[in-house]
Design a protein around this motif. Structure first.
Motif, mmCIF file in Angstrom:
data_model
loop_
_atom_site.group_PDB
_atom_site.id
_atom_site.type_symbol
_atom_site.label_atom_id
_atom_site.label_comp_id
_atom_site.label_asym_id
_atom_site.label_seq_id
_atom_site.Cartn_x
_atom_site.Cartn_y
_atom_site.Cartn_z
ATOM 1 N N MET A 1 2.450 -50.823 9.868
ATOM 2 C CA MET A 1 1.420 -50.250 9.980
ATOM 3 C C MET A 1 0.953 -48.660 9.199
ATOM 4 S SD MET A 1 -1.690 -52.063 10.469
ATOM 5 C CE MET A 1 -3.035 -52.097 11.176
ATOM 6 N N LEU A 2 -0.216 -49.661 8.533
ATOM 7 C CA LEU A 2 -0.553 -48.294 6.949
ATOM 8 C C LEU A 2 -1.169 -47.426 7.819
ATOM 9 C CD1 LEU A 2 -0.997 -49.733 3.933
ATOM 10 C CD2 LEU A 2 1.215 -48.369 4.861
ATOM 11 N N ASP A 3 -1.103 -46.011 8.523
ATOM 12 C CA ASP A 3 -2.065 -45.357 8.473
ATOM 13 C C ASP A 3 -3.352 -45.258 8.779
ATOM 14 O OD1 ASP A 3 -2.888 -43.154 6.878
ATOM 15 O OD2 ASP A 3 -2.550 -41.427 8.226
ATOM 16 N N ALA A 4 -4.557 -45.081 9.213
ATOM 17 C CA ALA A 4 -6.472 -45.629 8.844
ATOM 18 C C ALA A 4 -6.396 -44.946 7.510
ATOM 19 C CB ALA A 4 -6.621 -44.817 9.932
ATOM 20 N N ASP A 5 -6.022 -43.533 7.413
ATOM 21 C CA ASP A 5 -6.589 -43.042 5.841
ATOM 22 C C ASP A 5 -6.281 -43.304 4.992
ATOM 23 O OD1 ASP A 5 -8.312 -41.013 6.629
ATOM 24 O OD2 ASP A 5 -6.472 -39.030 7.532
ATOM 25 N N LEU A 6 -4.415 -43.916 5.212
ATOM 26 C CA LEU A 6 -3.793 -44.136 3.917
ATOM 27 C C LEU A 6 -4.654 -45.781 3.544
ATOM 28 C CD1 LEU A 6 -1.917 -44.450 1.667
ATOM 29 C CD2 LEU A 6 -0.321 -45.199 3.360
ATOM 30 N N VAL A 10 -6.243 -47.332 0.182
ATOM 31 C CA VAL A 10 -5.570 -48.413 0.254
ATOM 32 C C VAL A 10 -7.004 -49.025 -0.576
ATOM 33 C CG1 VAL A 10 -4.249 -50.378 0.100
ATOM 34 C CG2 VAL A 10 -3.576 -48.193 0.256
ATOM 35 N N ARG A 11 -8.034 -49.078 0.323
ATOM 36 C CA ARG A 11 -9.194 -50.688 0.157
ATOM 37 C C ARG A 11 -10.063 -50.298 -0.423
ATOM 38 N NH1 ARG A 11 -9.243 -52.517 6.906
ATOM 39 N NH2 ARG A 11 -7.898 -54.131 6.431
ATOM 40 N N SER A 12 -10.293 -48.480 -0.697
ATOM 41 C CA SER A 12 -11.608 -48.681 -1.799
ATOM 42 C C SER A 12 -11.034 -48.121 -2.869
ATOM 43 C CB SER A 12 -11.649 -47.212 -1.257
ATOM 44 O OG SER A 12 -10.471 -45.943 -1.307
ATOM 45 N N ALA A 13 -9.307 -47.751 -3.309
ATOM 46 C CA ALA A 13 -8.650 -47.523 -4.765
ATOM 47 C C ALA A 13 -7.782 -47.864 -5.405
ATOM 48 C CB ALA A 13 -8.784 -45.815 -4.603
ATOM 49 N N VAL A 97 1.851 -52.817 2.569
ATOM 50 C CA VAL A 97 1.186 -51.879 1.495
ATOM 51 C C VAL A 97 0.356 -53.290 0.436
ATOM 52 C CG1 VAL A 97 0.773 -50.969 -0.720
ATOM 53 C CG2 VAL A 97 2.676 -49.753 1.101
ATOM 54 N N ILE A 98 1.374 -54.371 -0.169
ATOM 55 C CA ILE A 98 0.549 -55.669 -0.184
ATOM 56 C C ILE A 98 -0.096 -56.305 0.158
ATOM 57 C CG2 ILE A 98 1.386 -57.554 -1.682
ATOM 58 C CD1 ILE A 98 4.404 -56.373 -3.118
ATOM 59 N N ASN A 99 0.173 -56.491 1.755
ATOM 60 C CA ASN A 99 -0.775 -56.767 2.356
ATOM 61 C C ASN A 99 -2.352 -56.545 2.563
ATOM 62 O OD1 ASN A 99 0.996 -59.070 2.521
ATOM 63 N ND2 ASN A 99 1.686 -58.322 5.162
ATOM 64 N N ALA A 100 -2.122 -55.092 2.933
ATOM 65 C CA ALA A 100 -3.282 -54.427 2.897
ATOM 66 C C ALA A 100 -4.000 -54.251 1.185
ATOM 67 C CB ALA A 100 -2.975 -52.707 2.986
ATOM 68 N N SER A 104 -7.659 -56.692 1.113
ATOM 69 C CA SER A 104 -9.202 -56.261 1.300
ATOM 70 C C SER A 104 -10.175 -56.848 0.672
ATOM 71 C CB SER A 104 -8.449 -54.923 0.003
ATOM 72 O OG SER A 104 -7.811 -53.567 0.408
ATOM 73 N N PRO A 105 -11.325 -56.268 1.150
ATOM 74 C CA PRO A 105 -12.201 -56.933 0.771
ATOM 75 C C PRO A 105 -12.469 -56.383 -0.636
ATOM 76 C CG PRO A 105 -13.080 -55.159 2.565
ATOM 77 C CD PRO A 105 -11.521 -55.468 2.639
#
Length: 123
Positions: A1-6, A10-13, A97-100, A104-105
């Motif tokens: 699992m990725l930390d919340a900030d990361l 990822v979701r935004s950038a 990371v790929i799954n995140a 992402s929406p």
């Protein structure tokens, strides 16, 4: 699992694995600027794909483009730190990371789906 900030970063950038690969390529070679054609050859992608990813990364403040040349240049130390964390996470846990990224929406898809959403009559 990725930390919340990361995960938020990822979701935004980072909108695709191609954008991630381009970011990591530019980050690995911070001393040079890549042309679109050089990035196409390095990543075995298309010009359209690289151009799209470059625009996304530029909008996120991660790269700077001058003409047809782009280089890694995070807009802040916080973005640099997130990129470093992302590179390390991708090296250690690429599937996570790929799954995140995949989970992402997608704003365009959401907008399209919202166009077909039924609303209550009194709204």
């Amino acid at each position: 699992m990725l930390d919340a900030d990361l995960l938020s970063f990822v979701r935004s950038a980072i909108r695709s694995t191609w954008a991630l690969e381009l970011l990591l390529l530019l980050r690995a070679h911070q001393d040079r600027a890549f042309t679109t054609d050089e990035a196409v050859l390095e990543l075995r992608a298309t010009r359209t794909l690289i151009s799209s990813c470059t625009k996304q990364l530029q909008d996120a403040g991660l790269v700077v483009c001058e003409g047809d040349r782009c280089r890694y240049a995070p807009a802040s130390p916080a973005l640099e730190e997130l990129c470093a964390q992302l590179a390390q996470a991708y090296q250690e846990r690429p599937v996570t990371v790929i799954n995140a990224i995949v989970a992402s929406p997608n704003e365009r898809l959401k907008s399209f789906a919202d166009a077909f959403r039924f609303t209550k009559k009194d709204e």
